[in-house]
Design an enzyme around this catalytic site. Structure first.
Site, short mmCIF file in Angstrom:
data_model
loop_
_atom_site.label_atom_id
_atom_site.label_comp_id
_atom_site.label_asym_id
_atom_site.label_seq_id
_atom_site.Cartn_x
_atom_site.Cartn_y
_atom_site.Cartn_z
N LYS A 58 -7.88 3.20 1.95
CA LYS A 58 -7.85 1.94 2.70
C LYS A 58 -9.29 1.47 2.98
N TYR B 103 -5.55 8.89 2.30
CA TYR B 103 -5.02 7.57 2.67
C TYR B 103 -6.12 6.70 3.28
N PRO C 257 9.61 18.37 14.44
CA PRO C 257 8.39 19.11 14.06
C PRO C 257 7.12 18.46 14.59
N SER D 170 1.24 4.27 2.31
CA SER D 170 0.84 4.20 3.72
C SER D 170 0.97 5.52 4.49
N ALA E 6 0.85 -1.19 0.00
CA ALA E 6 0.00 0.00 0.00
C ALA E 6 0.88 1.23 0.00
N THR F 210 -6.16 -0.67 8.53
CA THR F 210 -5.78 0.32 9.54
C THR F 210 -6.98 0.77 10.37
N ASP F 211 -6.71 1.28 11.56
CA ASP F 211 -7.78 1.86 12.39
C ASP F 211 -8.26 3.20 11.82
N GLU F 212 -7.47 3.79 10.89
CA GLU F 212 -7.84 5.13 10.40
C GLU F 212 -9.14 5.12 9.60
N GLY G 161 -6.95 18.44 8.09
CA GLY G 161 -7.90 17.35 8.38
C GLY G 161 -7.41 16.38 9.44
N LYS H 99 7.60 8.68 9.23
CA LYS H 99 6.57 8.51 10.25
C LYS H 99 7.07 9.05 11.58
N ASP I 99 -0.31 22.57 11.45
CA ASP I 99 -0.97 21.27 11.61
C ASP I 99 -1.17 20.58 10.26
N ARG I 100 -1.38 19.26 10.34
CA ARG I 100 -1.76 18.45 9.16
C ARG I 100 -3.21 18.81 8.80
P1 NAD Z 1 5.26 0.88 4.00
O1 NAD Z 1 4.91 2.13 3.28
O2 NAD Z 1 6.44 0.85 4.91
O3 NAD Z 1 5.45 -0.32 2.96
C1 NAD Z 1 4.61 -0.50 1.87
C2 NAD Z 1 5.28 -1.50 0.92
O4 NAD Z 1 4.40 -1.71 -0.20
C3 NAD Z 1 6.61 -1.00 0.36
O5 NAD Z 1 7.57 -2.03 0.43
C4 NAD Z 1 6.28 -0.66 -1.09
O6 NAD Z 1 7.38 -0.83 -1.97
C5 NAD Z 1 5.15 -1.64 -1.39
N1 NAD Z 1 4.27 -1.18 -2.47
C6 NAD Z 1 3.71 0.06 -2.60
N2 NAD Z 1 2.99 0.12 -3.73
C7 NAD Z 1 3.08 -1.11 -4.31
C8 NAD Z 1 2.54 -1.67 -5.48
N3 NAD Z 1 1.75 -0.96 -6.32
N4 NAD Z 1 2.82 -2.96 -5.78
C9 NAD Z 1 3.62 -3.70 -4.96
N5 NAD Z 1 4.16 -3.21 -3.84
C10 NAD Z 1 3.90 -1.93 -3.51
O7 NAD Z 1 3.94 0.48 4.80
P2 NAD Z 1 3.76 -0.19 6.23
O8 NAD Z 1 3.80 0.85 7.26
O9 NAD Z 1 4.67 -1.36 6.32
O10 NAD Z 1 2.25 -0.69 6.10
C11 NAD Z 1 1.95 -1.97 5.53
C12 NAD Z 1 0.45 -2.16 5.51
O11 NAD Z 1 -0.06 -2.08 6.84
C13 NAD Z 1 -0.30 -1.09 4.72
O12 NAD Z 1 -1.36 -1.73 4.03
C14 NAD Z 1 -0.84 -0.13 5.77
O13 NAD Z 1 -2.02 0.48 5.34
C15 NAD Z 1 -1.08 -1.09 6.92
N6 NAD Z 1 -0.99 -0.51 8.26
C16 NAD Z 1 0.11 0.22 8.64
C17 NAD Z 1 0.22 0.70 9.94
C18 NAD Z 1 1.41 1.50 10.40
O14 NAD Z 1 1.40 2.04 11.51
N7 NAD Z 1 2.48 1.59 9.63
C19 NAD Z 1 -0.82 0.47 10.85
C20 NAD Z 1 -1.95 -0.26 10.44
C21 NAD Z 1 -2.00 -0.76 9.14
O1 DAU Z 2 -3.26 4.38 12.76
C1 DAU Z 2 -2.60 3.55 11.83
C2 DAU Z 2 -1.87 4.40 10.84
O2 DAU Z 2 -0.76 4.95 11.54
C3 DAU Z 2 -1.42 3.65 9.60
O3 DAU Z 2 -2.54 3.20 8.90
C4 DAU Z 2 -0.56 4.54 8.71
O4 DAU Z 2 -0.05 3.79 7.62
C5 DAU Z 2 0.59 5.09 9.53
O5 DAU Z 2 1.35 5.98 8.75
C6 DAU Z 2 0.08 5.78 10.78
O6 DAU Z 2 -0.63 7.00 10.43
P1 DAU Z 2 -0.46 8.35 11.31
O7 DAU Z 2 -0.81 9.50 10.47
O8 DAU Z 2 -1.12 8.21 12.62
O9 DAU Z 2 1.15 8.25 11.55
P2 DAU Z 2 2.31 9.33 11.48
O10 DAU Z 2 3.53 8.65 12.04
O11 DAU Z 2 2.43 9.97 10.15
O12 DAU Z 2 1.83 10.42 12.52
C7 DAU Z 2 1.55 10.08 13.87
C8 DAU Z 2 1.07 11.33 14.58
O13 DAU Z 2 2.18 12.25 14.67
C9 DAU Z 2 -0.01 12.08 13.83
O14 DAU Z 2 -0.92 12.65 14.76
C10 DAU Z 2 0.72 13.19 13.09
C11 DAU Z 2 1.88 13.49 14.02
N1 DAU Z 2 3.12 13.96 13.36
C12 DAU Z 2 3.62 13.22 12.33
C13 DAU Z 2 4.77 13.63 11.69
C14 DAU Z 2 5.32 12.81 10.53
C15 DAU Z 2 3.76 15.11 13.81
O15 DAU Z 2 3.33 15.76 14.76
N2 DAU Z 2 4.90 15.50 13.16
C16 DAU Z 2 5.42 14.83 12.11
O16 DAU Z 2 6.46 15.25 11.53
#
Ligand code: NAD
Ligand code: DAU
Length: 356
Positions: free
Chosen positions: A166, A162, A217, A87, A85, A136-138, A295, A201, A292-293
């Site tokens: 999902k 995103y 940040p 992500s 995905a 994801t929980d999102e 939304g 992240k 802020d981000r």
């Molecule tokens: P990531 O971005 O680290 O990895 C995604 C992987 O998918 C990469 O290796 C990328 O090369 C591959 N990819 C992207 N597009 C592709 C395509 N078109 N074809 C084949 N491969 C492709 O993501 P992650 O954080 O490891 O998340 C993995 C999964 O878990 C995602 O589906 C995400 O929505 C879900 N998820 C992530 C989190 C989190 O906190 N990271 C939480 C809950 C669910």
């Molecule tokens: O909840 C599960 C999700 O968690 C996954 O589905 C996503 O793939 C994963 O990226 C993650 O999403 P978030 O948006 O919650 O994660 P992120 O690490 O980008 O941000 C976490 C929190 O921190 C969010 O409230 C935004 C904030 N943030 C993030 C960044 C990158 C900051 O304050 N500063 C930053 O620079």
């Protein structure tokens, strides 16, 4: 017997493949790992598997149906674990197109290829086949501060490109079960952290910036709440759902660890003060509140009682143990960090933070 993993060179996918091949319970079952190697995919995450015949890596796109058909025909996987995905929420805000393509169209192509493969199976092989969709929980949207945590029946209210992409993929998976009978499982997990997470992240970004003496940040007031789970616990939950989950069901996975972002940043700074003290003073001096981000969801929280009750899964790691391991990992893997901070990474940092 073989399983097909998509996105197995990314953060969670690579942890999953490494853990799967190390777990005695999975008996060394081979993995075909299909990954497009976007900016987020990194074969160095899988260096420990070099020369291991149980890991077959295929570089390719889940949107390419002909490639998917070839993989199913050649390897005849008994299950698909679908991680691939786009992500990152901030990237989805700056460029949503890739999210619709991979997360929606790619999941559609994979479902169709899996359905064709499963449809041609008979007997035990047909009964045992599984398609596990990692989500994801999102998809549930944002919670008020006093609202109960998300259960599996919480309405879908995705707020970012995103999470909308999902949510769309979750609906496709559900429909392929309801209409065609494809034996699917869906997991909706909270925020993961741990080794190999790309430093876009929150947690790895704060660690690598702090180590480099760069600003930390924090978006908005930093009081947004996330529920953090160590990645190995997520991978173990997925293995439990794949082995024992009820077909057609969804399972929420979380760490029972809600924390505001500022608290996460404070903890990382305190750990770095202990493990890598700086003569200039505490790392927290680097915190900067920035725009802020758009939304921005205020709070996520997962009610994980269903998976605990039905499958006996619980997180093994507390946040205190998991974050210490994670900070240690980044300290010990400076070469990995340097390698992923390529030109493309610097372009992303400029695009996302330059105007904040
Ligand atoms: P990531 O971005 O680290 O990895 C995604 C992987 O998918 C990469 O290796 C990328 O090369 C591959 N990819 C992207 N597009 C592709 C395509 N078109 N074809 C084949 N491969 C492709 O993501 P992650 O954080 O490891 O998340 C993995 C999964 O878990 C995602 O589906 C995400 O929505 C879900 N998820 C992530 C989190 C989190 O906190 N990271 C939480 C809950 C669910
Ligand atoms: O909840 C599960 C999700 O968690 C996954 O589905 C996503 O793939 C994963 O990226 C993650 O999403 P978030 O948006 O919650 O994660 P992120 O690490 O980008 O941000 C976490 C929190 O921190 C969010 O409230 C935004 C904030 N943030 C993030 C960044 C990158 C900051 O304050 N500063 C930053 O620079």
């Amino acid at each position: 017997m073989t399983i097909l993993v998509t996105g197995g060179a990314g953060f969670i996918g690579s942890n999953f493949v490494l853990d799967w091949l190390a777990d005695p319970a999975t008996r060394g079952e081979p993995v075909v790992n299909l990954d497009a190697l976007t900016y987020a995919g990194n074969l160095h995450n899988l260096d420990a598997l070099r020369g291991d015949a149980r890991h077959v890596f295929v570089q390719g796109d889940i949107c390419e149906r002909a490639l998917l058909d070839r993989i199913f025909a050649e390897h005849r996987p008994r299950a698909v674990v679908h991680f691939a995905a786009e992500s990152h929420v901030d990237r989805s805000i700056l460029g949503p197109g890739a999210f619709i393509r991979t997360n929606v169209e790619g999941t559609f192509a994979l479902l169709e290829a899996a359905r064709a493969h499963w449809g041609a199976l008979a007997g035990d092989a047909r009964a045992a086949f599984r398609f596990l969709h990692v989500s994801t929980d999102e998809v549930y949207g944002s919670l008020a501060s006093d609202a109960p945590a998300f259960t599996e029946t919480h309405p879908y209210e995705p707020n970012s490109p995103y999470s909308a992409s999902k949510a769309a993929s979750d609906h496709l998976v559900r429909a392929w079960h309801h209409t065609y009978g494809l034996p699917v499982l869906t997991t909706n997990c909270s925020n993961n952290y741990g080794p190999f997470q790309f430093p876009e992240k929150l947690i790895p970004l704060m660690i690598v910036n702090a180590l480099a003496g760069k600003p930390l940040p924090v978006y908005g007031d930093g009081l947004q709440v996330r529920d953090w789970l160590y990645v190995a616990d997520h991978c173990r939950a997925i293995r439990a759902v794949l082995a024992r989950g009820r077909v057609g069901e969804t399972y929420n996975i979380g760490g029972w660890n809600e924390q505001p972002n500022v608290e996460i940043v404070r903890t990382i700074c305190a750990l770095l003060d202990e493990l890598r003290p700086q003569p200039q003073g505490p790392h927290a001096r680097l915190v900067q509140y920035v725009a802020d981000r758009p939304g921005h969801d205020r709070r996520y929280a997962i009610d994980a009682r269903k998976i605990e009750r039905e499958l006996g899964w619980r997180p093994a790691e507390t946040f205190a143990t998991g974050i210490r391991k994670t900070v240690q990992w980044y300290l010990e893997h400076a070469a990995w960090v340097a390698e992923v901070q390529s030109g493309a990474y610097r372009d992303w940092v400029a695009a996302n933070y330059g105007r904040r």
